[in-house]
Design an enzyme around this catalytic site. Structure first.
Site, PDB file in Angstrom:
ATOM      1  N   HIS A   1     -13.569   3.517  -9.380  1.00 16.23           N
ATOM      2  CA  HIS A   1     -12.403   4.368  -9.180  1.00 16.23           C
ATOM      3  C   HIS A   1     -11.258   3.616  -8.493  1.00 16.23           C
ATOM      4  O   HIS A   1     -10.244   4.223  -8.134  1.00 16.23           O
ATOM      5  CB  HIS A   1     -12.831   5.581  -8.338  1.00 16.23           C
ATOM      6  CG  HIS A   1     -11.888   6.725  -8.329  1.00 16.23           C
ATOM      7  ND1 HIS A   1     -11.331   7.218  -7.177  1.00 16.23           N
ATOM      8  CD2 HIS A   1     -11.398   7.490  -9.338  1.00 16.23           C
ATOM      9  CE1 HIS A   1     -10.547   8.241  -7.466  1.00 16.23           C
ATOM     10  NE2 HIS A   1     -10.559   8.432  -8.762  1.00 16.23           N
TER      11      HIS A   1
ATOM     12  N   LYS B   1      -7.991   1.341  -7.698  1.00 18.82           N
ATOM     13  CA  LYS B   1      -6.698   1.011  -8.291  1.00 18.82           C
ATOM     14  C   LYS B   1      -6.142  -0.145  -7.479  1.00 18.82           C
ATOM     15  O   LYS B   1      -5.882  -0.011  -6.277  1.00 18.82           O
ATOM     16  CB  LYS B   1      -5.723   2.177  -8.245  1.00 18.82           C
ATOM     17  CG  LYS B   1      -6.162   3.391  -9.055  1.00 18.82           C
ATOM     18  CD  LYS B   1      -6.944   4.369  -8.245  1.00 18.82           C
ATOM     19  CE  LYS B   1      -7.219   5.636  -9.046  1.00 18.82           C
ATOM     20  NZ  LYS B   1      -8.251   6.473  -8.432  1.00 18.82           N
TER      21      LYS B   1
ATOM     22  N   ASP C   1      -0.299 -13.403  -7.316  1.00 22.65           N
ATOM     23  CA  ASP C   1      -0.178 -14.737  -6.713  1.00 22.65           C
ATOM     24  C   ASP C   1      -0.811 -14.847  -5.332  1.00 22.65           C
ATOM     25  O   ASP C   1      -0.518 -15.788  -4.579  1.00 22.65           O
ATOM     26  CB  ASP C   1       1.304 -15.150  -6.625  1.00 22.65           C
ATOM     27  CG  ASP C   1       1.896 -15.473  -7.986  1.00 22.65           C
ATOM     28  OD1 ASP C   1       1.119 -15.692  -8.928  1.00 22.65           O
ATOM     29  OD2 ASP C   1       3.136 -15.495  -8.101  1.00 22.65           O
TER      30      ASP C   1
ATOM     31  N   HIS D   1      -2.355  14.188  -5.642  1.00 21.70           N
ATOM     32  CA  HIS D   1      -3.496  13.337  -5.968  1.00 21.70           C
ATOM     33  C   HIS D   1      -3.652  12.210  -4.954  1.00 21.70           C
ATOM     34  O   HIS D   1      -4.524  11.355  -5.094  1.00 21.70           O
ATOM     35  CB  HIS D   1      -3.281  12.754  -7.379  1.00 21.70           C
ATOM     36  CG  HIS D   1      -4.454  12.028  -7.949  1.00 21.70           C
ATOM     37  ND1 HIS D   1      -4.491  10.655  -8.077  1.00 21.70           N
ATOM     38  CD2 HIS D   1      -5.637  12.474  -8.432  1.00 21.70           C
ATOM     39  CE1 HIS D   1      -5.635  10.286  -8.622  1.00 21.70           C
ATOM     40  NE2 HIS D   1      -6.355  11.362  -8.845  1.00 21.70           N
TER      41      HIS D   1
ATOM     42  N   LYS E   1      -4.502   9.980  -1.592  1.00 24.29           N
ATOM     43  CA  LYS E   1      -5.647   9.844  -0.694  1.00 24.29           C
ATOM     44  C   LYS E   1      -5.153   9.073   0.534  1.00 24.29           C
ATOM     45  O   LYS E   1      -5.220   7.848   0.591  1.00 24.29           O
ATOM     46  CB  LYS E   1      -6.800   9.099  -1.357  1.00 24.29           C
ATOM     47  CG  LYS E   1      -7.241   9.711  -2.712  1.00 24.29           C
ATOM     48  CD  LYS E   1      -6.525   9.079  -3.848  1.00 24.29           C
ATOM     49  CE  LYS E   1      -7.141   9.341  -5.209  1.00 24.29           C
ATOM     50  NZ  LYS E   1      -7.483  10.669  -5.589  1.00 24.29           N
TER      51      LYS E   1
ATOM     52  N   ASP F   1      -3.597   9.830  14.903  1.00 26.11           N
ATOM     53  CA  ASP F   1      -2.767   9.655  16.097  1.00 26.11           C
ATOM     54  C   ASP F   1      -1.419   9.035  15.736  1.00 26.11           C
ATOM     55  O   ASP F   1      -0.823   9.391  14.722  1.00 26.11           O
ATOM     56  CB  ASP F   1      -3.522   8.838  17.150  1.00 26.11           C
ATOM     57  CG  ASP F   1      -4.812   9.523  17.596  1.00 26.11           C
ATOM     58  OD1 ASP F   1      -4.891  10.752  17.458  1.00 26.11           O
ATOM     59  OD2 ASP F   1      -5.735   8.827  18.047  1.00 26.11           O
TER      60      ASP F   1
END
Length: 463
Positions: A209, A211, A216, A382, A384, A389
């Site tokens: 899952h 991404k 470089d 969508h 995450k 703090d």
């Protein structure tokens, strides 16, 4: 009169069910998952046995053993998981969970939604001189996917080493033409492998899952966005709200090592000799946390437990799905009981109904302890993202659900820096401005939702 035909029919139904139930006991990731499968298999064998054969069974022990051996060849930073970290080191627990040392001299820029993310991403890839590593869970043959294809083809034809890793399902993935074009230009491609199972690559569990883009060795990107036009507002449920992050500094070395581990597992080829070390760029401290179902520890769920344990005043989490395991829920409840401002931002718009319904069965558990559930209304969110703090934030692919915690390969970067935390706070405050706080218990919801929530919660180990 004794009916031999009836006996044969019962045996045909019972013996496969008992065999499948035994396999569920041996191979399930959790006792809860095993119990869920056993109940389904024994109660409805004609449904449960085929469902388990297709979706449930996997030779997990062999898969985990082989994947750990492959990852060990790529290596980590050599952090000793048994050595205690300094109590005042805010990133110490994440370092020990990941095996990566805390990187000094890093920098992070938030990329909010599709237009900003893809423009920055493709511009950065377009000036690559040495190598590009690209990894996506979802890659579509649409205007965004074709932009990625074109820039990768351009760089490959310019002599840049380009590697593309995509976890697509057979038959319903990218068209053959897409792959022919990129491979003909010199782009190296691969697909992650899961455990051995009946239908091989047609697997819903143990998917990759992550991404991730590295250019470089100096710039790295990760977050929640897949490569699709839905992130620029073109989907059946409207625009998608999501977040990516642009990293510089030594944490990029950890990101590309995560890619190298996935590439080695998929192809048997070690890319590390081609990598270039990332120079310092900024004053932030950061650590990359690759999460895998093959980890020795339950890293995905412990990540959320660690966030809650680190929180003194505030813990804000944006997640599209809220189906936490018992340990993560307990940690969130204890944080709220300690007086921490615990807020979970989830979508009010549905993309997958089962986890959407199941979440309602968990909301009350957190709210009773003093936590808050916020429902985002302008779009499907969508992202995450976590904020702890005034000094910690995290951007990656990890959902607060059982699938991310136990069954998927995920990736996030945890950053310690006041400026990064302020930027994350500003972003999330704008999101909260477009959300409402859930005030009604499950008992006050419509009858159909009360029923669906409780039924879907029973399915949580399989979600």
């Amino acid at each position: 009169m004794f009916e031999w035909e009836d006996l044969v029919l019962r045996a045909v139904a019972t013996l496969p069910a008992l065999a499948a139930a035994y396999l569920a006991i041996r191979t399930s990731r959790t006792p809860q998952g095993a119990v869920g499968w056993i109940v389904l298999i024994l109660a409805y064998p004609y449904v449960g046995v085929p469902a388990y054969a297709i979706f449930g069974y996997a030779n997990y022990a062999k898969f985990a053993r082989r994947r750990r051996a492959s990852d060990a060849r790529i290596g980590e930073d050599g952090v000793d998981a048994d050595a205690p970290s300094a109590p005042d080191d805010r990133l110490g627990v994440f370092s020990r969970l990941s095996g990566n040392a805390v990187s000094e001299g890093c920098d992070m820029t938030l990329l909010i939604d599709g237009e900003m993310t893809f423009d920055t991403l493709f511009e950065t890839i377009g000036r690559a001189e040495h190598y590009v590593c690209v990894q996506y869970y979802t890659l579509m043959d649409d205007e965004v996917g074709r932009r990625l294809r074109d820039v990768l083809i351009d760089r490959a034809r310019a002599g840049v080493a380009v590697h593309l890793l995509h976890d697509e399902l057979p038959l319903i993935g990218l068209p053959a033409r897409f792959w022919r074009e990129v491979r003909a230009a010199g782009v190296k491609t691969a697909r992650p492998k899961g455990p051995s199972r009946l239908l091989g690559p047609f697997q819903l569990n143990y998917r990759n899952h992550r991404k991730l883009v590295v250019v470089d060795g100096t710039e790295g990107f990760t977050g929640g966005l897949n490569c699709s036009k839905m992130y620029i507002g073109k989907s059946a449920i409207g625009p998608w709200r999501d977040t990516f992050a642009h990293f510089r500094g030594p944490v990029v070395d950890q990101l590309e090592r995560s890619f190298a581990a996935d590439w080695a597992w998929a192809t048997g080829t070690d890319l590390r000799d081609t990598f270039r070390p990332a120079p310092s760029s900024g004053a932030m401290r950061a650590v990359a946390l690759p999460i895998a179902p093959t980890d020795d520890l339950n890293t995905g769920n412990l990540y959320f437990v660690a966030l809650a344990q680190r929180a003194r005043r505030r813990l804000w989490i944006a997640t599209p799905y809220f189906v936490p395991d018992a340990d993560a829920m307990s940690a969130l409840q204890l944080a709220a009981l300690r007086g921490v401002d615990v807020r979970i931002l989830v979508p009010d718009i549905v993309d997958h109904y089962v986890p959407y319904w199941a979440a309602y069965a968990y909301f009350d558990d957190l709210r009773r302890a003093g936590g808050e559930i916020w429902r985002y209304t302008p779009a499907f969110t969508h992202q995450k993202v976590a904020l702890v703090d005034e000094d910690l934030c995290s951007v990656g692919s990890v959902n607060l659900d059982v699938r991310s915690g136990l069954l998927n390969f995920e990736l996030t970067v945890v950053v310690e820096d006041a400026a990064a935390a302020r930027a994350t706070e500003d972003m999330l405050r704008r999101d909260f401005d477009g959300a409402y706080r859930l005030e009604r218990d499950l008992s006050q919801q419509p009858v159909h939702l009360r029923v669906l929530a409780r039924v879907c919660r029973l399915m949580a180990p399989q979600l």
